[in-house]
Scaffold this motif. Structure first.
Motif, PDB file in Angstrom:
ATOM      1  N   THR A 298       0.668  -0.993  -0.100  1.00  0.00           N
ATOM      2  CA  THR A 298      -0.135  -0.089  -0.179  1.00  0.00           C
ATOM      3  C   THR A 298       0.832   1.331  -0.138  1.00  0.00           C
ATOM      4  OG1 THR A 298      -0.197  -0.343   2.478  1.00  0.00           O
ATOM      5  CG2 THR A 298      -2.030  -0.996   0.902  1.00  0.00           C
TER       6      THR A 298
ATOM      7  N   THR B  36     -10.989  -0.651  -6.720  1.00  0.00           N
ATOM      8  CA  THR B  36      -9.833   0.360  -6.159  1.00  0.00           C
ATOM      9  C   THR B  36      -9.840   1.439  -7.029  1.00  0.00           C
ATOM     10  OG1 THR B  36      -7.596   0.534  -5.385  1.00  0.00           O
ATOM     11  CG2 THR B  36      -8.199  -0.978  -7.418  1.00  0.00           C
ATOM     12  N   SER B  37      -9.420   2.744  -6.188  1.00  0.00           N
ATOM     13  CA  SER B  37      -9.078   3.770  -6.898  1.00  0.00           C
ATOM     14  C   SER B  37      -7.747   4.298  -6.250  1.00  0.00           C
ATOM     15  CB  SER B  37     -10.026   5.115  -6.477  1.00  0.00           C
ATOM     16  OG  SER B  37     -11.076   4.692  -6.925  1.00  0.00           O
TER      17      SER B  37
ATOM     18  N   GLU C  15      -4.850   1.563  -5.930  1.00  0.00           N
ATOM     19  CA  GLU C  15      -3.852   0.577  -6.042  1.00  0.00           C
ATOM     20  C   GLU C  15      -3.181   1.071  -7.410  1.00  0.00           C
ATOM     21  OE1 GLU C  15      -1.807  -3.071  -5.605  1.00  0.00           O
ATOM     22  OE2 GLU C  15      -3.319  -2.337  -4.263  1.00  0.00           O
TER      23      GLU C  15
ATOM     24  N   GLU D 139     -10.573  -2.640 -13.266  1.00  0.00           N
ATOM     25  CA  GLU D 139     -10.852  -2.811 -11.401  1.00  0.00           C
ATOM     26  C   GLU D 139     -11.062  -1.434 -10.713  1.00  0.00           C
ATOM     27  OE1 GLU D 139      -7.218  -4.900  -9.877  1.00  0.00           O
ATOM     28  OE2 GLU D 139      -6.489  -4.584 -11.935  1.00  0.00           O
ATOM     29  N   ARG D 140     -11.257  -0.365 -11.640  1.00  0.00           N
ATOM     30  CA  ARG D 140     -11.670   0.900 -10.951  1.00  0.00           C
ATOM     31  C   ARG D 140     -12.824   1.548 -11.609  1.00  0.00           C
ATOM     32  NH1 ARG D 140      -6.472   3.577 -10.065  1.00  0.00           N
ATOM     33  NH2 ARG D 140      -4.731   2.291 -10.617  1.00  0.00           N
TER      34      ARG D 140
ATOM     35  N   ALA E 103     -12.981   2.509  -6.995  1.00  0.00           N
ATOM     36  CA  ALA E 103     -13.658   1.987  -5.860  1.00  0.00           C
ATOM     37  C   ALA E 103     -14.943   2.679  -5.868  1.00  0.00           C
ATOM     38  CB  ALA E 103     -12.775   2.344  -4.610  1.00  0.00           C
TER      39      ALA E 103
ATOM     40  N   ARG F 281     -12.547  -9.656   0.319  1.00  0.00           N
ATOM     41  CA  ARG F 281     -11.631  -8.406   0.850  1.00  0.00           C
ATOM     42  C   ARG F 281     -12.492  -7.667   2.255  1.00  0.00           C
ATOM     43  NH1 ARG F 281     -11.772  -4.179  -3.360  1.00  0.00           N
ATOM     44  NH2 ARG F 281      -9.900  -3.273  -2.096  1.00  0.00           N
TER      45      ARG F 281
ATOM     46  N   ARG G 167      -6.612  -5.331   0.367  1.00  0.00           N
ATOM     47  CA  ARG G 167      -5.935  -5.595  -0.875  1.00  0.00           C
ATOM     48  C   ARG G 167      -6.219  -7.029  -1.099  1.00  0.00           C
ATOM     49  NH1 ARG G 167      -0.415  -4.978  -1.376  1.00  0.00           N
ATOM     50  NH2 ARG G 167      -0.744  -4.584  -3.535  1.00  0.00           N
TER      51      ARG G 167
ATOM     52  N   ASP H  23      -3.217  -6.344   3.660  1.00  0.00           N
ATOM     53  CA  ASP H  23      -2.516  -5.724   2.553  1.00  0.00           C
ATOM     54  C   ASP H  23      -1.350  -5.799   2.014  1.00  0.00           C
ATOM     55  OD1 ASP H  23      -4.697  -3.903   2.806  1.00  0.00           O
ATOM     56  OD2 ASP H  23      -4.186  -2.401   4.156  1.00  0.00           O
TER      57      ASP H  23
ATOM     58  N   THR I 254      -8.726  -7.088  -6.277  1.00  0.00           N
ATOM     59  CA  THR I 254      -9.736  -6.619  -7.214  1.00  0.00           C
ATOM     60  C   THR I 254      -9.390  -7.060  -8.553  1.00  0.00           C
ATOM     61  OG1 THR I 254      -8.065  -4.770  -7.287  1.00  0.00           O
ATOM     62  CG2 THR I 254      -9.621  -4.463  -5.846  1.00  0.00           C
TER      63      THR I 254
END
Length: 444
Positions: A3, A192-193, A195, A202-203, A205, A313, A323, A328, A416
């Protein structure tokens, strides 16, 4: 990556990228050096490219994005761009192309990599979205690792003496209780926004309200799947969707791909070694329709993609999304079966340190898990850096798989990460776990 990945200073980030590039190339080299030139240029299945095409395609994508785009350098071989464009030539047609020979391919990818390392050393990793946090380099690392898994699937399809070898996965440290786990209703942050190397699908979040559901602690095993076969599951249309039954009848499905009938028992061909089934390993090489039929036979269903990710998650103690199921930190060998370290799924119960906060196990690694969901964009999706990575695949033609397999690498597998394929695909390292709706007495 961790992270704090985005907080690395530039030189540390470059070192991290260089290590990931080297590790990916070591896998590509091992998979192509394992066979002779005839095997490299041969098409082992119409479902797959020749191994030599995959290797040159890896180099060509690296050249396009890192040498030419990020680096602004002169092309190494712009005359081969069309030949190694996956959208221009279906896999079945690629052997007829005037492909680079194995020697030419090895020389080409090495020339590209030499230039890439020079670009990495000299490029400011800021000021442009494509290079922020070394995203373009991470995208190429993931691309190579994804093709390494594809090449591993080609090895599973090839005939001949075994050429790949790896130790057995760890055994469960103690007794295993295969049980169901209730995931309570409530909000969950999916996607996620933050990672740094997450891909566009994946974007971003986004918060979702998820109803309560029950999910199996472990994926379905060979032993469980044998019961389905023994009960006549492949011959009873009541367990199959209309599309699945039509595919069953058309292809004559009888068992997972690479299972071999030996009298009254089943064996499995594992990279050229025909062996008895390990009963408590997750079943692998089943298509979506088989998974769906098994679920109906068992009185359950496949989880939705949202349910799968929440089980993997969501931390009910904090309300945040991790994550990975265990936290994480990056995957280690104590958490999951990844990276072709073991050329098979691990027995259920082998990774207690990889469990989610609710106790769902082996969500990462071992087998890609079919879900019931089609491939769609998240709310607020923006294609980046090109539409052909995700957007052109959105729709009902593809089913979602989550979690990675023993053939996936940690760089291309996270909580994600989204994978998709046609529901008929069986050459991939795919399995599944079951879910169901809870009864009223379970949610009081």
């Amino acid at each position: 990556m961790t992270t704090s990945f985005g907080e690395l200073d530039t030189e540390s980030l470059r070192d991290r990228v260089a290590g990931q590039l080297a590790r990916s190339r070591a896998r590509s080299t091992a998979l192509t050096d394992a066979v002779d030139e005839n095997d490299l240029v041969k098409q082992h299945s119409k479902l797959m490219s020749p191994l030599v095409w995959d290797f040159a395609h890896i180099g060509n994508q690296e050249e396009l994005w890192l040498v030419r785009d990020v680096g602004g350098r002169e092309p190494v071989r712009d005359d081969i761009d069309n030949m190694y464009d996956a959208f221009q030539h279906p896999r079945s047609d690629r052997p007829a192309l005037p492909l680079l020979s194995p020697a030419e391919t090895r020389s080409y990818v090495q020339q590209v990599r030499t230039k890439v390392m020079d670009v990495l050393a000299s490029t400011p990793l800021e000021g442009r979205k494509l290079v922020e946090n070394a995203f373009a380099f991470g995208m190429i690392v993931q691309h190579e690792q994804q093709h390494n898994e594809t090449m591993l699937a080609t090895h599973q399809l090839r005939d001949g003496e075994p050429v790949l070898h790896a130790p057995m996965p760890p055994a469960p440290p103690g007794p295993v209780l295969d049980k169901e786990i209730l995931v309570p209703a409530g909000p969950f942050t999916m996607g996620t926004s933050v990672e740094p190397w997450a891909l566009d699908n994946e974007r971003p979040a986004h918060r979702i309200e998820v109803g309560a559901f029950v999910i199996d602690k472990y994926p379905v095993t060979n032993a469980g799947y044998l019961e389905f076969i023994a009960s006549g599951g492949y011959d009873r249309p009541q367990w199959w969707s209309e599309e699945g039954w039509a595919y069953n009848r058309k292809t004559g499905l009888r068992a997972p791909r690479f299972w071999v009938r030996d009298g009254d028992r089943w064996l499995r061909d594992c990279f050229g070694v025909v062996e008895p089934l390990v009963l408590d390993e997750p079943v692998v090489h089943v298509c979506f329709y088989e998974a769906e039929a098994y679920a109906a036979w068992a009185g359950k269903r496949l989880p939705t993609e949202i349910e799968w990710e929440k089980a993997a998650r969501h931390d009910p103690a904090t309300g945040r999304s991790r994550r990975y199921p265990w936290g994480d930190e990056d995957p280690g060998p104590e958490h999951a079966n990844l990276g072709q370290a073991h050329l098979r799924p691990a027995r259920i119960g082998a990774y207690p340190r990889g469990e989610s906060p609710l106790g769902v196990a082996q969500l990462i690694g071992d087998v890609w898990e079919w879900t019931s969901s089609d491939f769609h964009a998240y709310p607020g999706f923006v294609a980046f850096p090109y539409q052909e990575y995700s957007e052109v695949f959105f729709g009902a033609d593809y089913k979602m798989l989550r979690g990675g397999s023993f053939g996936a690498d940690a760089a291309a597998c996270r909580g994600t990460f989204r994978n998709w394929d046609y529901p008929i695909r069986r050459q991939i390292f795919s399995g599944f776990r079951l879910a169901r709706d809870p009864g009223p007495e379970e949610t009081r």
